[in-house]
Design a protein around this motif. Structure first.
Motif, PDB file in Angstrom:
ATOM      1  N   ASP A   9       0.263  -3.009  11.485  1.00 25.75           N
ATOM      2  CA  ASP A   9       0.068  -2.077  10.367  1.00 25.75           C
ATOM      3  C   ASP A   9       1.323  -1.262  10.090  1.00 25.75           C
ATOM      4  O   ASP A   9       1.714  -1.098   8.928  1.00 25.75           O
ATOM      5  N   GLU A  10       1.959  -0.779  11.150  1.00 27.69           N
ATOM      6  CA  GLU A  10       3.160   0.034  10.982  1.00 27.69           C
ATOM      7  C   GLU A  10       4.276  -0.743  10.291  1.00 27.69           C
ATOM      8  O   GLU A  10       5.078  -0.171   9.546  1.00 27.69           O
ATOM      9  N   LEU A  11       4.319  -2.046  10.542  1.00 25.64           N
ATOM     10  CA  LEU A  11       5.349  -2.896   9.931  1.00 25.64           C
ATOM     11  C   LEU A  11       4.965  -3.365   8.526  1.00 25.64           C
ATOM     12  O   LEU A  11       5.762  -4.028   7.859  1.00 25.64           O
ATOM     13  N   GLY A  12       3.741  -3.045   8.106  1.00 24.60           N
ATOM     14  CA  GLY A  12       3.297  -3.445   6.776  1.00 24.60           C
ATOM     15  C   GLY A  12       3.081  -4.936   6.627  1.00 24.60           C
ATOM     16  O   GLY A  12       3.211  -5.480   5.525  1.00 24.60           O
ATOM     17  N   LEU A  13       2.707  -5.606   7.721  1.00 24.10           N
ATOM     18  CA  LEU A  13       2.597  -7.069   7.684  1.00 24.10           C
ATOM     19  C   LEU A  13       1.370  -7.571   6.937  1.00 24.10           C
ATOM     20  O   LEU A  13       1.248  -8.761   6.662  1.00 24.10           O
ATOM     21  N   GLY A  14       0.467  -6.667   6.578  1.00 25.33           N
ATOM     22  CA  GLY A  14      -0.686  -7.054   5.786  1.00 25.33           C
ATOM     23  C   GLY A  14      -0.395  -7.146   4.296  1.00 25.33           C
ATOM     24  O   GLY A  14      -1.237  -7.595   3.520  1.00 25.33           O
ATOM     25  N   ASP A  15       0.811  -6.761   3.904  1.00 22.14           N
ATOM     26  CA  ASP A  15       1.205  -6.805   2.494  1.00 22.14           C
ATOM     27  C   ASP A  15       1.191  -8.254   2.010  1.00 22.14           C
ATOM     28  O   ASP A  15       1.967  -9.073   2.500  1.00 22.14           O
ATOM     29  N   PRO A  16       0.316  -8.580   1.050  1.00 20.96           N
ATOM     30  CA  PRO A  16       0.236  -9.970   0.585  1.00 20.96           C
ATOM     31  C   PRO A  16       1.500 -10.441  -0.129  1.00 20.96           C
ATOM     32  O   PRO A  16       1.700 -11.642  -0.310  1.00 20.96           O
ATOM     33  N   GLY A  17       2.372  -9.513  -0.493  1.00 22.42           N
ATOM     34  CA  GLY A  17       3.614  -9.891  -1.165  1.00 22.42           C
ATOM     35  C   GLY A  17       4.728 -10.327  -0.230  1.00 22.42           C
ATOM     36  O   GLY A  17       5.760 -10.826  -0.687  1.00 22.42           O
ATOM     37  N   LEU A  18       4.519 -10.152   1.074  1.00 24.12           N
ATOM     38  CA  LEU A  18       5.565 -10.553   2.025  1.00 24.12           C
ATOM     39  C   LEU A  18       5.672 -12.072   2.075  1.00 24.12           C
ATOM     40  O   LEU A  18       4.666 -12.780   2.174  1.00 24.12           O
ATOM     41  N   SER A  19       6.880 -12.564   2.040  1.00 24.61           N
ATOM     42  CA  SER A  19       7.115 -14.003   2.107  1.00 24.61           C
ATOM     43  C   SER A  19       6.916 -14.512   3.530  1.00 24.61           C
ATOM     44  O   SER A  19       6.953 -13.734   4.502  1.00 24.61           O
ATOM     45  N   ASP A  20       6.747 -15.825   3.652  1.00 23.77           N
ATOM     46  CA  ASP A  20       6.663 -16.434   4.979  1.00 23.77           C
ATOM     47  C   ASP A  20       7.911 -16.133   5.785  1.00 23.77           C
ATOM     48  O   ASP A  20       7.832 -15.836   6.981  1.00 23.77           O
ATOM     49  N   ASP A  21       9.075 -16.188   5.144  1.00 26.35           N
ATOM     50  CA  ASP A  21      10.326 -15.908   5.863  1.00 26.35           C
ATOM     51  C   ASP A  21      10.356 -14.480   6.386  1.00 26.35           C
ATOM     52  O   ASP A  21      10.833 -14.239   7.504  1.00 26.35           O
ATOM     53  N   ALA A  22       9.843 -13.531   5.616  1.00 26.25           N
ATOM     54  CA  ALA A  22       9.804 -12.132   6.061  1.00 26.25           C
ATOM     55  C   ALA A  22       8.859 -11.982   7.251  1.00 26.25           C
ATOM     56  O   ALA A  22       9.161 -11.245   8.205  1.00 26.25           O
ATOM     57  N   LEU A  23       7.726 -12.666   7.207  1.00 29.49           N
ATOM     58  CA  LEU A  23       6.773 -12.597   8.317  1.00 29.49           C
ATOM     59  C   LEU A  23       7.361 -13.208   9.589  1.00 29.49           C
ATOM     60  O   LEU A  23       7.230 -12.648  10.674  1.00 29.49           O
ATOM     61  N   ILE A  24       8.029 -14.336   9.446  1.00 30.88           N
ATOM     62  CA  ILE A  24       8.638 -14.998  10.602  1.00 30.88           C
ATOM     63  C   ILE A  24       9.750 -14.133  11.190  1.00 30.88           C
ATOM     64  O   ILE A  24       9.864 -13.992  12.416  1.00 30.88           O
TER      65      ILE A  24
END
Length: 121
Positions: free
Chosen positions: A67-82
Motif C-alpha cells: 500500500d505504501e508503494l502504491g502498487l494497487g494503482d491500476p495505472g502502473l505498468s508491468d515494468d513498474a511493478l517488476i
C-alpha cells in the motif's frame, strides 16, 4: 547447480512446507532467501514467463509495503511493478519454485506436488 530452486522465506509456514515437501521427495533444491538476495528485474521477467504469471499475480499484499508503494494503482505498468518487486522483495509472493517440470507460485502450498517427480499432473 541443482535444477530445482525455491525462492524461500524461512519465516513463512507455506514456504517451509514446500521446502520440506521437496526434501521429502529426495530433492535438495537451491534455497534462495529472496528477501536477502532479491531477484533482478531480468530474473523476475524470466520467473513470470516460466510460471505463466502476470506481475500482479506475484505481488504480496499482506504484511508488506504494497500500500505504501502504491502498487494497487491500476495505472502502473508491468515494468513498474517488476521494478518495485526487485527493489522491495517483501512484496514478492512466496514460495516460487523452479523445477524441470515447470515453475510455479506454490500457493496453495499443495501446488508443489504438481512439480515433483512421480506426483501431480
Amino acid at each position: 547447480m541443482s535444477d530445482h530452486i525455491i525462492w524461500h522465506n524461512p519465516k513463512c509456514s507455506t514456504s517451509r512446507f514446500v521446502l520440506a515437501a521437496m526434501r521429502d521427495a529426495g530433492i535438495e533444491p537451491v534455497v534462495r532467501d529472496y528477501q536477502k538476495d532479491p531477484p533482478s528485474v531480468a530474473e523476475l521477467h524470466a520467473a513470470l514467463t516460466a510460471a505463466g504469471l502476470s506481475p500482479r499475480e506475484l505481488l504480496r499484499r499482506k504484511n508488506t509495503p504494497y500500500d505504501e508503494l502504491g502498487l494497487g494503482d491500476p495505472g502502473l505498468s508491468d515494468d513498474a511493478l517488476i521494478a518495485a518487486m526487485s527493489a522491495h522483495p517483501a512484496v514478492i509472493e512466496r514460495p516460487v519454485v523452479f523445477t524441470p517440470r515447470g515453475a510455479a507460485l506454490c500457493r496453495p502450498k499443495e501446488r508443489i506436488f504438481d512439480l515433483l517427480p512421480g506426483q501431480g499432473g
